[in-house]
Structure formats: structure tokens, C-alpha cells
Design an enzyme around this catalytic site. Sequence first.
Site, PDB file in Angstrom:
ATOM      1  N   TYR A  33     -21.471  33.623  15.860  1.00 13.39           N
ATOM      2  CA  TYR A  33     -21.785  32.300  15.337  1.00 13.39           C
ATOM      3  C   TYR A  33     -21.053  32.053  14.018  1.00 13.39           C
ATOM      4  O   TYR A  33     -20.483  32.971  13.432  1.00 13.39           O
ATOM      5  CB  TYR A  33     -23.296  32.125  15.149  1.00 13.39           C
ATOM      6  CG  TYR A  33     -23.899  32.845  13.949  1.00 13.39           C
ATOM      7  CD1 TYR A  33     -24.110  34.221  13.969  1.00 13.39           C
ATOM      8  CD2 TYR A  33     -24.251  32.142  12.798  1.00 13.39           C
ATOM      9  CE1 TYR A  33     -24.671  34.869  12.865  1.00 13.39           C
ATOM     10  CE2 TYR A  33     -24.815  32.791  11.698  1.00 13.39           C
ATOM     11  CZ  TYR A  33     -25.013  34.153  11.744  1.00 13.39           C
ATOM     12  OH  TYR A  33     -25.564  34.794  10.654  1.00 13.39           O
ATOM     13  N   ARG A  52     -12.782  32.832  10.568  1.00  5.76           N
ATOM     14  CA  ARG A  52     -13.726  33.925  10.775  1.00  5.76           C
ATOM     15  C   ARG A  52     -14.338  33.860  12.182  1.00  5.76           C
ATOM     16  O   ARG A  52     -14.568  34.893  12.817  1.00  5.76           O
ATOM     17  CB  ARG A  52     -14.823  33.925   9.707  1.00  5.76           C
ATOM     18  CG  ARG A  52     -15.686  35.184   9.784  1.00  5.76           C
ATOM     19  CD  ARG A  52     -16.665  35.301   8.644  1.00  5.76           C
ATOM     20  NE  ARG A  52     -17.575  34.174   8.603  1.00  5.76           N
ATOM     21  CZ  ARG A  52     -18.475  33.972   7.654  1.00  5.76           C
ATOM     22  NH1 ARG A  52     -18.587  34.836   6.641  1.00  5.76           N
ATOM     23  NH2 ARG A  52     -19.270  32.925   7.680  1.00  5.76           N
ATOM     24  N   ARG A 107     -28.960  40.464  35.949  1.00  2.20           N
ATOM     25  CA  ARG A 107     -28.755  41.021  34.608  1.00  2.20           C
ATOM     26  C   ARG A 107     -28.087  42.375  34.730  1.00  2.20           C
ATOM     27  O   ARG A 107     -28.592  43.242  35.430  1.00  2.20           O
ATOM     28  CB  ARG A 107     -30.111  41.175  33.899  1.00  2.20           C
ATOM     29  CG  ARG A 107     -30.045  41.863  32.545  1.00  2.20           C
ATOM     30  CD  ARG A 107     -31.453  41.992  31.962  1.00  2.20           C
ATOM     31  NE  ARG A 107     -31.422  42.667  30.666  1.00  2.20           N
ATOM     32  CZ  ARG A 107     -31.543  43.981  30.501  1.00  2.20           C
ATOM     33  NH1 ARG A 107     -31.673  44.782  31.553  1.00  2.20           N
ATOM     34  NH2 ARG A 107     -31.514  44.514  29.285  1.00  2.20           N
ATOM     35  N   HIS A 109     -25.787  45.217  32.086  1.00  6.86           N
ATOM     36  CA  HIS A 109     -25.252  45.426  30.739  1.00  6.86           C
ATOM     37  C   HIS A 109     -23.750  45.183  30.675  1.00  6.86           C
ATOM     38  O   HIS A 109     -23.263  44.483  29.793  1.00  6.86           O
ATOM     39  CB  HIS A 109     -25.559  46.850  30.258  1.00  6.86           C
ATOM     40  CG  HIS A 109     -26.998  47.073  29.935  1.00  6.86           C
ATOM     41  ND1 HIS A 109     -27.988  47.063  30.880  1.00  6.86           N
ATOM     42  CD2 HIS A 109     -27.614  47.295  28.747  1.00  6.86           C
ATOM     43  CE1 HIS A 109     -29.160  47.269  30.306  1.00  6.86           C
ATOM     44  NE2 HIS A 109     -28.958  47.417  29.006  1.00  6.86           N
ATOM     45  N   LYS A 153     -19.685  38.468  12.835  1.00  5.37           N
ATOM     46  CA  LYS A 153     -20.805  37.535  12.630  1.00  5.37           C
ATOM     47  C   LYS A 153     -21.530  37.372  13.967  1.00  5.37           C
ATOM     48  O   LYS A 153     -21.414  36.338  14.653  1.00  5.37           O
ATOM     49  CB  LYS A 153     -20.314  36.210  12.049  1.00  5.37           C
ATOM     50  CG  LYS A 153     -21.417  35.460  11.303  1.00  5.37           C
ATOM     51  CD  LYS A 153     -20.879  34.444  10.348  1.00  5.37           C
ATOM     52  CE  LYS A 153     -21.963  33.550   9.765  1.00  5.37           C
ATOM     53  NZ  LYS A 153     -23.031  34.209   9.020  1.00  5.37           N
ATOM     54  N   GLU A 185     -25.146  44.672   1.400  1.00 11.58           N
ATOM     55  CA  GLU A 185     -25.207  43.221   1.218  1.00 11.58           C
ATOM     56  C   GLU A 185     -26.644  42.765   1.395  1.00 11.58           C
ATOM     57  O   GLU A 185     -27.532  43.572   1.657  1.00 11.58           O
ATOM     58  CB  GLU A 185     -24.281  42.524   2.219  1.00 11.58           C
ATOM     59  CG  GLU A 185     -24.654  42.798   3.670  1.00 11.58           C
ATOM     60  CD  GLU A 185     -23.759  42.083   4.678  1.00 11.58           C
ATOM     61  OE1 GLU A 185     -23.052  41.133   4.316  1.00 11.58           O
ATOM     62  OE2 GLU A 185     -23.803  42.482   5.862  1.00 11.58           O
ATOM     63  N   LEU A 209     -20.492  41.695   5.943  1.00 13.66           N
ATOM     64  CA  LEU A 209     -19.831  40.507   6.477  1.00 13.66           C
ATOM     65  C   LEU A 209     -18.859  39.996   5.415  1.00 13.66           C
ATOM     66  O   LEU A 209     -19.237  39.884   4.239  1.00 13.66           O
ATOM     67  CB  LEU A 209     -20.873  39.425   6.782  1.00 13.66           C
ATOM     68  CG  LEU A 209     -20.266  38.189   7.438  1.00 13.66           C
ATOM     69  CD1 LEU A 209     -20.032  38.437   8.927  1.00 13.66           C
ATOM     70  CD2 LEU A 209     -21.165  36.974   7.255  1.00 13.66           C
TER      71      LEU A 209
HETATM   72  N1  PDD Z   1     -25.315  34.057   6.544  1.00 19.05           N
HETATM   73  N2  PDD Z   1     -23.848  38.590   4.810  1.00 19.05           N
HETATM   74  C1  PDD Z   1     -24.646  38.246   5.835  1.00 19.05           C
HETATM   75  C2  PDD Z   1     -25.326  39.321   6.608  1.00 19.05           C
HETATM   76  C3  PDD Z   1     -24.820  36.888   6.150  1.00 19.05           C
HETATM   77  O1  PDD Z   1     -25.607  36.542   7.192  1.00 19.05           O
HETATM   78  C4  PDD Z   1     -24.172  35.892   5.376  1.00 19.05           C
HETATM   79  C5  PDD Z   1     -24.334  34.422   5.644  1.00 19.05           C
HETATM   80  C6  PDD Z   1     -23.358  36.305   4.308  1.00 19.05           C
HETATM   81  C7  PDD Z   1     -22.609  35.312   3.470  1.00 19.05           C
HETATM   82  O2  PDD Z   1     -21.566  34.730   4.205  1.00 19.05           O
HETATM   83  P1  PDD Z   1     -21.035  33.249   3.901  1.00 19.05           P
HETATM   84  O3  PDD Z   1     -20.690  33.210   2.475  1.00 19.05           O
HETATM   85  O4  PDD Z   1     -19.834  33.129   4.773  1.00 19.05           O
HETATM   86  O5  PDD Z   1     -22.129  32.289   4.241  1.00 19.05           O
HETATM   87  C8  PDD Z   1     -23.212  37.655   4.068  1.00 19.05           C
HETATM   88  C9  PDD Z   1     -25.501  32.664   6.892  1.00 19.05           C
HETATM   89  C10 PDD Z   1     -25.672  31.762   5.735  1.00 19.05           C
HETATM   90  C11 PDD Z   1     -26.621  32.584   7.917  1.00 19.05           C
HETATM   91  O6  PDD Z   1     -26.662  33.422   8.795  1.00 19.05           O
HETATM   92  O7  PDD Z   1     -27.454  31.681   7.836  1.00 19.05           O
END
Ligand code: PDD
Length: 286
Positions: A33, A52, A107, A109, A153, A185, A209
Site C-alpha cells: 500500500y 516507493r 485457498r 499458499h 510497505k 522505527e 521503512l
Molecule cells: N505509515 N515506518 C512505518 C512502519 C510506517 O508505517 C510509516 C508510515 C513510516 C513513515 O513513512 P512515511 O513518511 O512515508 O509516511 C515509517 C503510514 C503513515 C501509515 O501506514 O498510515
Amino acid sequence: MINKVYINGDIYDANDAKVSIFDRGYLFSDGVYELIPYFDSKPFLMEEHYLRLQRSLEMIELENPYNKDKWFANIEKLLKSCHFENYYLYIQVTRGMPRNFDDNILREHAATKDYQTCISMFYSKINSLKNKKTLSTKAITMEDKRWMQCDIKSVSLLYNSYAKTIAHKKGAYEAILVRDGYVTEGCSSNVFVIKDNIIYTSPESNLILPGVTRLFVINDVIKDNGYNIRFESFSEDEMLNADEIFITNSTQGILPITHVNDKLVKNNNNSKISQKLQEIFISKIS
Ligand code: PDD
């Protein structure tokens, strides 16, 4: 007014938007996403988010279903119905469901079939970052128990949402994750600390991320304004002894952290650098 939702080329009222339970996104979290913020009705760092998305798709070996022009045309089609000034656009691409079920296998895997990729998008209101005065933003620390490809992501956010729920139950906004003693993070943010006027953040790796906001803050806010930054991992103890801590993400921009595990961050009353960076950030998105 009911928000609209985009699914595979069509627009629906949010209440009527449906995807199959046999979608691999639903059964296996087999999808990725993006989340793109719009401030004053303008997309912020759209190109970077798009890149990304492309990278995440490549990393799970899912072909980008649209070319760039088609993506942007479809985003416009959806956003025609959006009347918010500040919102985010959520984009999800999953491997989808098998094009036919003639073998009666519903289903499995291994993704061995021919799938109909599922593209869905919606938008959701957010607060303006201008005039935002957050007096106290708390965080907790938790062990990072996620898998080892946090640079994708992925829609698989089970641990992120679990840890963030624990944080909220404890009255905190974010859970900052720690792997082998080192801060990786936040559950939905990247983390920076400041010690003796030097800003530190973890280097890019499979453990975090690559935040779009993180990179903008590094280049356009920190470096452009003459602050010192080092890409070094820091331990939980080093974070707890830092002068200042702040986190970044698309919906919050820069957010100074005032408390970790209910203890005041050392220089909290004087978090001058974080606040200055926050001001610069807000001036750049206006
Ligand atoms: N999440 N690390 C993680 C695990 C994240 O889910 C996000 C952002 C970030 C920051 O990334 P960015 O600056 O590109 O938003 C770091 C978004 C906001 C979400 O899942 O809602």
C-alpha cells in the site's frame, strides 16, 4: 456526505465497496500500500510515494497493474468527489483472486494461479498541520517482533497495529520499536534523536521503512538549514538519554516526542531544534 472508494476502475460509495474474500490480500496479506498526504488540496511528495509503491510491488514480485498515466488518471477520477482540504489518499494493490476456480481450490499458499490484481483506493480526512500545537506527545518502547523485510510497505501490519494499540491503551501516541537493543522505527513513523546538537537516525536497511517524510526532512529540512545529521543506529538507552526525540510520517510531518515510557525526554522543555524543524517543515508544505 459519504466518501467514495475506487476498486479496479469503478467508483463506489464507501458503504457499498466490496472485494472478494478470496483475494490474496485478505487471505495472506499478499499486497502493498501507499499513503499520500494532501495539504490544502495539494499532494505532497506524490512522485516519491509513487516510486516507493513501484519498489514495494517489485519486492513482492507483483507487476504494476497500471502505468503512471493510468494511475494518475484514476486518482483524479476518485478525487473528483473529495471535498476535504487536508486528507490522505490510501492506495492498496493486492495480488487479488484467481481468475477461475475450476479446480475447486479456494485457498493455497503458493501463488501459482493466474490472478486478477486488485487495486483499491480511498481518501480520508486529516488535520491541517498548520497552527498545530501539540503540548505532549508520548511514546512507549516495545520489542520489534516484526519480520525482517520492514522496508516493504506491506499490508501485513499485524504487529504494528498490535503495538500501537498497546501504546494507545497506555495513553501514548506511538510505540517505538527496539530490535536487539537498537531502535528501528515507530509502528507508523521513523525516529530521530538529537544529542549535543547532532541529529541521528537509523540508516536505511531492511529493518525500517524508507519513509518519504524521513527523506524530505533529512534533505530539505535538516541539511538545507545547516543542521548536522548522522545515519547511525542508536540504542534504546541512547534514545532515553537524548536531548530531543522526534518522529516523522506522512500525516503528522514532524512530531516532537515529550515522554517515553512516562518519563520526560531530557530536554523536553527546551526541545528547540525539533520545534524549529517542525516550523520549517510546516512552512515548506504551505
Ligand atoms: N505509515 N515506518 C512505518 C512502519 C510506517 O508505517 C510509516 C508510515 C513510516 C513513515 O513513512 P512515511 O513518511 O512515508 O509516511 C515509517 C503510514 C503513515 C501509515 O501506514 O498510515
